[in-house]
Design a protein around this motif. Structure first.
Motif, short mmCIF file in Angstrom:
data_model
loop_
_atom_site.label_atom_id
_atom_site.label_comp_id
_atom_site.label_asym_id
_atom_site.label_seq_id
_atom_site.Cartn_x
_atom_site.Cartn_y
_atom_site.Cartn_z
N LYS A 148 99.01 21.48 37.73
CA LYS A 148 97.98 21.64 36.68
C LYS A 148 98.62 21.63 35.29
O LYS A 148 98.15 20.93 34.39
CB LYS A 148 97.22 22.95 36.91
CG LYS A 148 96.10 23.23 35.92
CD LYS A 148 95.39 24.52 36.29
CE LYS A 148 94.30 24.88 35.30
NZ LYS A 148 93.21 23.87 35.27
N VAL A 149 99.68 22.40 35.13
CA VAL A 149 100.37 22.47 33.83
C VAL A 149 100.96 21.12 33.47
O VAL A 149 100.86 20.66 32.32
CB VAL A 149 101.46 23.56 33.84
CG1 VAL A 149 102.34 23.45 32.60
CG2 VAL A 149 100.83 24.94 33.93
N ARG A 150 101.54 20.46 34.46
CA ARG A 150 102.13 19.13 34.22
C ARG A 150 101.06 18.16 33.72
O ARG A 150 101.29 17.40 32.76
CB ARG A 150 102.78 18.62 35.50
CG ARG A 150 103.60 17.35 35.29
CD ARG A 150 104.14 16.83 36.62
NE ARG A 150 105.12 17.71 37.21
CZ ARG A 150 105.03 18.25 38.41
NH1 ARG A 150 103.96 17.99 39.17
NH2 ARG A 150 105.97 19.03 38.88
N LYS A 151 99.88 18.17 34.36
CA LYS A 151 98.80 17.27 33.94
C LYS A 151 98.31 17.64 32.54
O LYS A 151 98.01 16.74 31.72
CB LYS A 151 97.65 17.35 34.94
CG LYS A 151 97.94 16.69 36.28
CD LYS A 151 96.76 16.84 37.22
CE LYS A 151 97.03 16.15 38.55
NZ LYS A 151 95.88 16.35 39.50
N GLU A 152 98.21 18.94 32.26
CA GLU A 152 97.71 19.35 30.95
C GLU A 152 98.66 18.93 29.82
O GLU A 152 98.24 18.71 28.69
CB GLU A 152 97.55 20.88 30.92
CG GLU A 152 96.37 21.37 31.76
CD GLU A 152 96.29 22.87 31.83
OE1 GLU A 152 95.26 23.39 32.33
OE2 GLU A 152 97.23 23.56 31.41
#
Length: 216
Positions: free
Chosen positions: A208-212
């Motif tokens: 999730k953090v990587r995508k954000e």
């Protein structure tokens, strides 16, 4: 033949994406994880920091330790893992946190981290004073007493301890063990339901953090 190979590759990528999406759908903010009180900006947006907040006196932290160690061995290449000792507002917690940073300063965490846990949870020691902690260090590392004392009471350990305490307050850490991902999201076994699920939530939050941040 090459076209068929490209088709298989595309199909595999599509299935992987669907699997990740399905996993993400299992976990929701406010249930299995939540935002920290004050989000911390990353020093490097290409690196994802995973922080485990723990206390040596916590039996749940002791039980989690081998599992999170295994997780750290298989974590993605762009993930950095660190442990952060938490005092829970207790004087003995401050002693334990300084013991952790003393071990770190002496480049002896590999030996001292399990030794401190075992002293409390296997041997029944409280480690509620400096002399008891020094004895564990001296027994495990064969240190001269002065080296332990000077490090334990030194500026570097005190500075790291104060920084970790402030970070815990900024995040809103009120219990342990808790894992914070990307300086933004926190999860725990209490929220996730088990240690196993908590680590799966951590994996999901890394994605999730990587995508954000614009990654894949």
């Amino acid at each position: 033949m090459r076209a068929f190979a490209r088709y298989l590759t595309a199909a595999a990528l599509a299935l992987t994406a669907l699997a990740c999406s399905a996993q993400d759908a299992q976990y929701s903010e406010g249930k299995q994880y939540k935002k920290v009180r004050e989000i911390q900006q990353p020093a490097d947006k290409k690196r994802i920091l995973v922080e485990e907040f723990f206390w040596y006196g916590c039996p749940h932290c002791y039980a989690l330790d081998p599992e999170i160690h295994k997780w750290s061995q298989r974590k993605p290449a762009d993930v950095d893992f660190v442990r952060v000792p938490n005092t829970l507002g207790r004087p003995v917690g401050a002693l334990h946190a300084k013991a952790y940073y003393t071990a770190e300063s002496l480049n002896a965490l590999d030996k001292m981290h399990p030794a401190l846990f075992d002293a409390i949870h296997k041997e029944g020691q409280h480690l509620d004073n400096e002399a008891q902690i020094a004895a564990v260090f001296n027994r495990t590392l064969g240190l001269m007493p002065d080296l332990f004392t000077n490090t334990f009471k030194g500026f570097a350990v005190d500075a790291r301890f104060r920084k970790s305490e402030q970070l815990s307050k900024d995040y809103g850490i009120t219990s342990v063990p808790v894992v914070v991902v990307g300086g933004k999201y926190m999860t725990s076994a209490a929220m996730a339901g088990s240690f196993e699920t908590m680590l799966k939530v951590v994996d999901s939050l890394v994605v999730k953090v990587r995508k954000e941040r614009g990654g894949r």
